[in-house]
Design a protein around this motif. Structure first.
Motif, PDB file in Angstrom:
ATOM      1  N   SER A   1       7.846  15.385   0.530  1.00  0.00           N
ATOM      2  CA  SER A   1       7.786  16.475  -0.441  1.00  0.00           C
ATOM      3  C   SER A   1       6.337  16.922  -0.622  1.00  0.00           C
ATOM      4  O   SER A   1       6.037  17.730  -1.470  1.00  0.00           O
ATOM      5  CB  SER A   1       8.332  15.963  -1.781  1.00  0.00           C
ATOM      6  OG  SER A   1       7.590  14.814  -2.187  1.00  0.00           O
ATOM      7  N   LYS A   2       5.433  16.347   0.194  1.00  0.00           N
ATOM      8  CA  LYS A   2       4.018  16.509  -0.126  1.00  0.00           C
ATOM      9  C   LYS A   2       3.263  17.542   0.714  1.00  0.00           C
ATOM     10  O   LYS A   2       2.075  17.722   0.549  1.00  0.00           O
ATOM     11  CB  LYS A   2       3.331  15.144  -0.027  1.00  0.00           C
ATOM     12  CG  LYS A   2       3.989  14.147  -0.979  1.00  0.00           C
ATOM     13  CD  LYS A   2       3.504  12.742  -0.821  1.00  0.00           C
ATOM     14  CE  LYS A   2       4.400  11.796  -1.626  1.00  0.00           C
ATOM     15  NZ  LYS A   2       4.047  10.391  -1.399  1.00  0.00           N
ATOM     16  N   LEU A   3       3.932  18.187   1.640  1.00  0.00           N
ATOM     17  CA  LEU A   3       3.257  19.214   2.432  1.00  0.00           C
ATOM     18  C   LEU A   3       4.041  20.511   2.313  1.00  0.00           C
ATOM     19  O   LEU A   3       4.617  20.981   3.278  1.00  0.00           O
ATOM     20  CB  LEU A   3       3.200  18.812   3.910  1.00  0.00           C
ATOM     21  CG  LEU A   3       2.086  17.874   4.361  1.00  0.00           C
ATOM     22  CD1 LEU A   3       2.170  17.677   5.870  1.00  0.00           C
ATOM     23  CD2 LEU A   3       0.726  18.408   3.971  1.00  0.00           C
TER      24      LEU A   3
ATOM     25  N   GLU B   1       6.494   8.958   6.749  1.00  0.00           N
ATOM     26  CA  GLU B   1       6.896   7.894   7.672  1.00  0.00           C
ATOM     27  C   GLU B   1       7.154   6.576   6.995  1.00  0.00           C
ATOM     28  O   GLU B   1       7.817   5.709   7.552  1.00  0.00           O
ATOM     29  CB  GLU B   1       5.762   7.649   8.688  1.00  0.00           C
ATOM     30  CG  GLU B   1       5.689   8.667   9.767  1.00  0.00           C
ATOM     31  CD  GLU B   1       4.592   8.339  10.764  1.00  0.00           C
ATOM     32  OE1 GLU B   1       4.824   8.565  11.948  1.00  0.00           O
ATOM     33  OE2 GLU B   1       3.518   7.847  10.343  1.00  0.00           O
ATOM     34  N   ALA B   2       6.587   6.385   5.808  1.00  0.00           N
ATOM     35  CA  ALA B   2       6.575   5.041   5.242  1.00  0.00           C
ATOM     36  C   ALA B   2       7.982   4.529   4.926  1.00  0.00           C
ATOM     37  O   ALA B   2       8.374   3.452   5.383  1.00  0.00           O
ATOM     38  CB  ALA B   2       5.702   5.006   3.997  1.00  0.00           C
ATOM     39  N   LEU B   3       8.711   5.303   4.133  1.00  0.00           N
ATOM     40  CA  LEU B   3      10.004   4.774   3.712  1.00  0.00           C
ATOM     41  C   LEU B   3      10.929   4.476   4.902  1.00  0.00           C
ATOM     42  O   LEU B   3      11.460   3.371   4.990  1.00  0.00           O
ATOM     43  CB  LEU B   3      10.669   5.713   2.696  1.00  0.00           C
ATOM     44  CG  LEU B   3       9.945   5.855   1.356  1.00  0.00           C
ATOM     45  CD1 LEU B   3      10.808   6.617   0.345  1.00  0.00           C
ATOM     46  CD2 LEU B   3       9.555   4.503   0.773  1.00  0.00           C
TER      47      LEU B   3
ATOM     48  N   LEU C   1      -1.813  10.963  -1.559  1.00  0.00           N
ATOM     49  CA  LEU C   1      -2.180   9.848  -0.695  1.00  0.00           C
ATOM     50  C   LEU C   1      -1.316   9.845   0.553  1.00  0.00           C
ATOM     51  O   LEU C   1      -1.738   9.527   1.644  1.00  0.00           O
ATOM     52  CB  LEU C   1      -2.048   8.529  -1.467  1.00  0.00           C
ATOM     53  CG  LEU C   1      -3.023   8.408  -2.649  1.00  0.00           C
ATOM     54  CD1 LEU C   1      -2.592   7.318  -3.607  1.00  0.00           C
ATOM     55  CD2 LEU C   1      -4.421   8.145  -2.127  1.00  0.00           C
ATOM     56  N   GLY C   2      -0.020  10.182   0.383  1.00  0.00           N
ATOM     57  CA  GLY C   2       0.894  10.240   1.527  1.00  0.00           C
ATOM     58  C   GLY C   2       1.027  11.660   2.018  1.00  0.00           C
ATOM     59  O   GLY C   2       0.551  12.589   1.380  1.00  0.00           O
ATOM     60  N   PHE C   3       1.591  11.835   3.181  1.00  0.00           N
ATOM     61  CA  PHE C   3       1.939  13.176   3.664  1.00  0.00           C
ATOM     62  C   PHE C   3       2.684  13.106   4.976  1.00  0.00           C
ATOM     63  O   PHE C   3       3.217  14.098   5.456  1.00  0.00           O
ATOM     64  CB  PHE C   3       0.703  14.073   3.816  1.00  0.00           C
ATOM     65  CG  PHE C   3      -0.323  13.545   4.798  1.00  0.00           C
ATOM     66  CD1 PHE C   3      -0.213  13.851   6.142  1.00  0.00           C
ATOM     67  CD2 PHE C   3      -1.378  12.754   4.367  1.00  0.00           C
ATOM     68  CE1 PHE C   3      -1.160  13.364   7.042  1.00  0.00           C
ATOM     69  CE2 PHE C   3      -2.309  12.278   5.264  1.00  0.00           C
ATOM     70  CZ  PHE C   3      -2.214  12.573   6.608  1.00  0.00           C
TER      71      PHE C   3
ATOM     72  N   GLU D   1       1.116   3.732  -3.213  1.00  0.00           N
ATOM     73  CA  GLU D   1       0.630   5.117  -3.042  1.00  0.00           C
ATOM     74  C   GLU D   1       1.718   6.127  -3.381  1.00  0.00           C
ATOM     75  O   GLU D   1       1.449   7.154  -4.009  1.00  0.00           O
ATOM     76  CB  GLU D   1       0.117   5.328  -1.611  1.00  0.00           C
ATOM     77  CG  GLU D   1      -1.212   4.617  -1.375  1.00  0.00           C
ATOM     78  CD  GLU D   1      -1.855   4.959  -0.033  1.00  0.00           C
ATOM     79  OE1 GLU D   1      -3.044   4.636   0.136  1.00  0.00           O
ATOM     80  OE2 GLU D   1      -1.175   5.539   0.841  1.00  0.00           O
ATOM     81  N   ASN D   2       2.941   5.824  -2.984  1.00  0.00           N
ATOM     82  CA  ASN D   2       4.037   6.726  -3.351  1.00  0.00           C
ATOM     83  C   ASN D   2       4.176   6.826  -4.859  1.00  0.00           C
ATOM     84  O   ASN D   2       4.387   7.910  -5.406  1.00  0.00           O
ATOM     85  CB  ASN D   2       5.356   6.236  -2.749  1.00  0.00           C
ATOM     86  CG  ASN D   2       5.486   6.614  -1.278  1.00  0.00           C
ATOM     87  OD1 ASN D   2       4.717   7.426  -0.770  1.00  0.00           O
ATOM     88  ND2 ASN D   2       6.459   6.023  -0.595  1.00  0.00           N
ATOM     89  N   ALA D   3       4.054   5.680  -5.541  1.00  0.00           N
ATOM     90  CA  ALA D   3       4.168   5.687  -7.005  1.00  0.00           C
ATOM     91  C   ALA D   3       3.046   6.523  -7.620  1.00  0.00           C
ATOM     92  O   ALA D   3       3.276   7.312  -8.538  1.00  0.00           O
ATOM     93  CB  ALA D   3       4.116   4.251  -7.530  1.00  0.00           C
TER      94      ALA D   3
ATOM     95  N   LYS E   1       0.825  -1.203   0.000  1.00  0.00           N
ATOM     96  CA  LYS E   1       0.000   0.000   0.000  1.00  0.00           C
ATOM     97  C   LYS E   1       0.866   1.263   0.000  1.00  0.00           C
ATOM     98  O   LYS E   1       0.675   2.154  -0.834  1.00  0.00           O
ATOM     99  CB  LYS E   1      -0.902  -0.008   1.230  1.00  0.00           C
ATOM    100  CG  LYS E   1      -1.665   1.283   1.427  1.00  0.00           C
ATOM    101  CD  LYS E   1      -2.558   1.190   2.651  1.00  0.00           C
ATOM    102  CE  LYS E   1      -3.445   2.409   2.768  1.00  0.00           C
ATOM    103  NZ  LYS E   1      -2.700   3.634   3.054  1.00  0.00           N
ATOM    104  N   GLU E   2       1.814   1.342   0.913  1.00  0.00           N
ATOM    105  CA  GLU E   2       2.623   2.555   1.010  1.00  0.00           C
ATOM    106  C   GLU E   2       3.424   2.801  -0.260  1.00  0.00           C
ATOM    107  O   GLU E   2       3.509   3.932  -0.743  1.00  0.00           O
ATOM    108  CB  GLU E   2       3.567   2.465   2.220  1.00  0.00           C
ATOM    109  CG  GLU E   2       2.853   2.465   3.562  1.00  0.00           C
ATOM    110  CD  GLU E   2       2.101   3.763   3.848  1.00  0.00           C
ATOM    111  OE1 GLU E   2       2.429   4.805   3.253  1.00  0.00           O
ATOM    112  OE2 GLU E   2       1.154   3.717   4.668  1.00  0.00           O
ATOM    113  N   LEU E   3       4.011   1.732  -0.806  1.00  0.00           N
ATOM    114  CA  LEU E   3       4.876   1.924  -1.970  1.00  0.00           C
ATOM    115  C   LEU E   3       4.047   2.267  -3.217  1.00  0.00           C
ATOM    116  O   LEU E   3       4.447   3.114  -4.016  1.00  0.00           O
ATOM    117  CB  LEU E   3       5.734   0.676  -2.216  1.00  0.00           C
ATOM    118  CG  LEU E   3       6.713   0.331  -1.071  1.00  0.00           C
ATOM    119  CD1 LEU E   3       7.562  -0.887  -1.436  1.00  0.00           C
ATOM    120  CD2 LEU E   3       7.617   1.523  -0.725  1.00  0.00           C
TER     121      LEU E   3
HETATM  122 MG    MG Z   1       4.182   7.628   1.229  1.00  0.00          MG
END
Ligand code: MG
Ligand code: ADP
Length: 608
Positions: free
Chosen positions: A78-80, A96-98, A91-93, A32-34, A28-30
Motif C-alpha cells: 500500500s506504500k507506493l 515482499e516481507a509478508l 520503511l517498506g515498499f 517496520e510494518n507496524a 525488522k520487517e514486522l
Molecule cells: Mg514491510
C-alpha cells in the motif's frame, strides 16, 4: 525439456532466502510494518531466540479484512501509490516481507481497522489454511512460528538460541532508537528484556537503550552542510567501550549498516582514543532523497550515497565539532565500581554514624572554609613550597609565565575555575584541587601530554608550530627504512616544528625542534616518530600524519609522573586545561582528571 512457471509459494520461498535469513530479519520487517502503520506502541515477543516464535503486536491503523490476503501476495504494497520509488517515505515498499515470511513459517496475520471487527488469516508455509474472525482490540498482530521447519537446509544455518536472540535485540535497539516517539517492549521466553516508553528527546532514548550514564557523558551532534543534516549523540572519548558494538547510523530515519560509519568514527576520535577502544555514537543523517539509494538490498540495511566522501566528511566534521565544543570535560566522576576503593583509615564510619578523625585531617577539616583547607594542603603534600628548580627545564619554561599570572587568584575556588584550585600533589603524580562543587584529582602527565599535543596541533593548523634551532644539529642514526619514513614525512614534521634533513643512507639531521618541547631529547623523539611513521604512516593523509607525529612528540615533551610541581605550576596546568580542547582525556582516551562531588564525599563518610 519444458519450461514452466514456478508456483507462487515456491517463488516466495526462494525470495525468502534474501529477506528472511534469521529471526532478527523477521523482527525488522514486522516492526517496520507496524511503524509504517502509524503505531505508537509496539510489543515484540520471542520464544527461543525467535526461531520458535516471533510475535509483533501494534496499535497502528490495521489492515482491512478484504486486504488481508492481498497483503500476503507477492509485491503487494500500500506504500507506493504513485510508482515513484525515489519518493518512498515509508520503511517498506517492496511488498515482499509478508509473503516471504509466510512461506517459511506458520504465519498468522490478524488485524482490526477502526469501526470493523478483527479478522485473521493463517498460512502454513505458504498455503492459506484458515481465515476467520478474531478477537482483537485494534491494530495488527503478526505471529511467525517454527521458522524453516519445512526448509531443513536453511534451519541448519540458524545459530544458537542465544545468538539469534542477541541479533533480535540489536535489531530492536536500532528500530527503537530512531523513533523516540513510539513505545517499545521486547520479551524473550516470557521475560521482559527491553521496555522504553515515549521519550522527549533522542538522547534520552539512546541512553535508555544503551546505558543510562551516557546522558552525563555524551555530547550532542548537530551540523548542517548543503542540504544535509547530521544530528545525534556521541560519547565523550573517556566514555568508551572495548568493542564497537554501540555505533549506530540512521539515514533518513532508516537504520542502516554501512562501513563508512566505522571509518568515519575512527577518524573523528583518532587521537582521542586508543585504537582498541570504541566510543558510543548514534547518528542521524538526513540527506535529500535523490542523494541516497536505499534500494540496494531487499533487507534495506545498506545504502548507497551519491557522494560518499561528502557524507564521510560530514560525519567526521560533525563529531569533531561536537567533541571540540566539550573542551576540558571528561567523565564527571570516578567509575562507579572504583568508588568503594576510596579507603578510610580506621575502617570507615563508626557504627553511630560519626566519622573517625584519625589520619583524615585534610578532608575532615571543615572543607567549606577554603583558607583552612589551604593551610592543611601545604603540610599535606609538602609540595606547595617546592622550588621551581626541581622541575624539568621543559616544564618550568613552559609553565612559569602562566604560573606567575595565576598566583594572585590561586586561593579562590569559583565557577570560573571548573577544575578548581590546586591544594597539593599526591605521589608527585596527581594534582589535588578544590573546585566549588568537589574534589578534583588530575593525572599530571596525562594532562600535560594532552596540552602539549594541542599546542603542537594548534601551531600546525595555523602557521606551523614555532620551532627552536638547536645550537648543534643532532645526528640521529636510524635504519634505512626508518630514515626513509622520516624523510617522506618531512612536510608533516615541519608543520609541527621539527626540521630534519637526510644525512647519509641511515641517518637524519635534526636542525630544530618544536619550541613547546623545550629540552626534549631530540634523538629519542625522532626514533619514536620514525617507528610510528613505519607502523601507520603510509596509509595516512598529511593531516593524519601530523596528528600522529604530534602525539608521539607530546609524550616526549611533557611533565613526567613523579615530578614535583609547585602550587603555582599546578594551577597553571589546571587553567590551561580549562581552555584547551580535548584536555579531558589523554591521547589514549583515559580521563586526565576525575572529580568526587561533595555529595560523594559525604557518602564516603556515611554522612548521607
Ligand atoms: Mg514491510
Ligand atoms: P511493504 O511493507 O513493503 O509494503 P509487506 O509485505 O511488509 O510489504 O506488507 C504488505 C502490506 O501489508 C503493506 O504495504 C501494508 O499495507 C500491509 N501491512 C503489513 N503489516 C502491517 C501492519 N502491521 N499494519 C498495517 N498494515 C500492514
Amino acid at each position: 525439456m519444458s519450461i514452466r512457471r514456478l508456483p507462487e509459494n515456491l517463488v516466495n520461498r526462494i525470495a525468502a532466502g534474501e529477506v528472511v535469513e534469521r529471526p532478527a530479519a523477521i523482527v525488522k520487517e514486522l516492526v517496520e510494518n507496524a511503524l509504517d502503520a502509524g503505531a505508537t506502541r509496539i510489543a515484540v515477543r520471542l520464544i527461543e531466540g525467535g526461531i520458535e516464535r516471533v510475535e509483533v503486536i501494534d496499535d497502528g491503523y490495521g489492515i482491512a479484512r478484504d486486504s488481508l490476503e492481498i497483503a500476503l501476495e507477492r509485491h503487494a504494497t500500500s506504500k507506493l501509490p504513485d510508482d515513484a520509488i525515489e519518493n518512498v517515505e515509508t520503511l517498506g515498499f517492496r511488498g515482499e516481507a509478508l509473503p516471504s515470511i509466510a512461506s517459511v513459517t506458520r504465519f498468522e496475520l490478524a488485524s482490526r481497522t477502526a469501526g470493523a471487527d478483527g479478522w485473521q488469516v493463517t498460512v502454513d508455509n505458504g498455503t492459506i489454511v484458515e481465515t476467520g474472525p478474531v478477537a482483537l482490540t485494534g491494530g495488527t498482530r503478526v505471529v511467525a512460528s517454527a521458522l524453516f521447519a519445512k526448509v531443513p537446509a536453511r534451519r541448519k544455518f540458524l545459530r544458537s538460541e542465544r545468538s539469534e536472540y542477541a541479533a533480535c535485540l540489536d535489531q530492536m535497539r536500532r528500530l527503537a532508537m530512531a523513533r523516540p516517539d513510539v513505545a517499545f517492549t521486547l520479551e524473550h521466553n516470557g521475560r521482559q528484556t527491553l521496555n522504553v516508553g515515549v521519550h522527549a528527546t533522542l538522547q534520552d532514548r539512546v541512553a535508555a537503550l544503551i546505558e543510562p550514564d551516557l546522558i552525563q557523558n555524551c555530547c550532542i551532534v548537530d551540523v548542517s552542510r548543503d542540504a544535509m543534516h547530521l544530528g545525534g549523540v556521541a560519547s565523550l572519548p573517556t566514555f568508551h567501550r572495548g568493542i564497537a558494538d554501540h555505533q549506530y547510523l540512521f539515514v533518513n530515519g532508516r537504520p542502516v549498516r554501512d562501513r563508512l560509519l566505522v571509518g568515519a568514527v575512527r577518524g573523528a576520535y583518532a587521537d582521542l582514543l586508543a585504537r582498541d577502544r570504541h566510543p558510543i555514537v548514534a547518528l542521524f543523517l538526513d540527506v535529500p532523497r535523490g542523494d541516497v539509494d536505499v534500494n540496494v538490498h531487499p533487507a534495506k540495511t545498506e545504502v548507497r550515497f551519491r557522494d560518499a566522501a561528502a557524507v564521510r566528511g560530514m560525519i567526521v566534521g560533525g563529531l569533531r565539532a561536537a567533541l571540540d565544543a566539550e573542551g576540558f570535560r571528561a567523565v564527571q566522576r570516578p567509575a562507579h565500581d572504583s568508588l568503594p576503593r576510596w579507603q578510610t583509615p580506621g575502617g570507615g564510619a563508626h557504627a553511630d554514624g560519626s566519622v573517625p578523625s584519625s589520619g583524615l585531617s585534610l578532608w575532615s577539616a571543615s572543607p567549606s572554609t577554603p583558607a583552612a583547607v589551604h593551610d592543611t594542603a601545604r603540610t599535606f603534600a609538602g609540595a606547595g613550597d617546592s622550588p621551581a628548580s626541581t622541575l624539568s627545564p621543559i616544564a618550568s619554561a613552559w609553565l612559569a609565565p602562566m604560573a606567575r599570572a595565576e598566583e594572585a587568584t590561586a586561593s579562590v575556588p569559583g565557577v570560573e575555575h571548573p577544575l578548581g584550585v590546586a591544594r597539593g600533589q599526591v605521589a608527585a603524580t596527581y594534582i589535588v584541587a578544590e573546585a566549588a562543587d568537589g574534589l578534583v584529582i588530575v593525572d599530571q602527565h596525562a594532562a600535560h601530554e594532552r596540552l602539549v599535543l594541542e599546542r603542537l596541533r594548534a601551531g600546525a593548523a595555523t602557521h606551523g608550530a614555532p620551532s627552536q634551532r638547536l645550537l648543534m644539529p643532532d645526528v640521529v642514526d636510524l635504519t634505512e627504512d626508518a630514515a626513509d619514513a622520516v624523510i617522506d614525512a618531512v612536510e608533516a614534521l615541519q608543520a609541527v616544528g621539527l626540521d630534519v634533513e637526510r644525512f647519509g643512507p641511515t641517518a637524519v639531521l635534526v636542525r630544530s625542534i618544536p619550541a613547546t618541547l623545550g629540552q626534549a631529547d631530540a634523538r629519542a623523539m625522532v626514533r619514536d616518530v620514525a617507528d610510528d611513521l613505519i607502523a601507520h604512516g603510509a596509509a595516512l593523509s598529511l593531516k593524519e600524519r601530523i596528528d600522529h607525529v604530534a602525539a608521539t612528540m607530546a609524550c616526549h615533551g611533557s611533565v613526567r609522573a613523579g615530578r614535583v610541581l609547585s602550587v603555582a605550576e599546578m594551577n597553571a596546568l589546571l587553567r590551561e586545561m580549562e581552555v584547551t580542547p580535548h584536555s579531558g582525556q589523554c591521547n589514549h582516551g583515559r580521563p586526565t582528571w576525575v572529580k568526587l562531588a561533595h555529595g560523594d564525599i559525604e557518602r564516603l563518610f556515611g554522612r548521607k
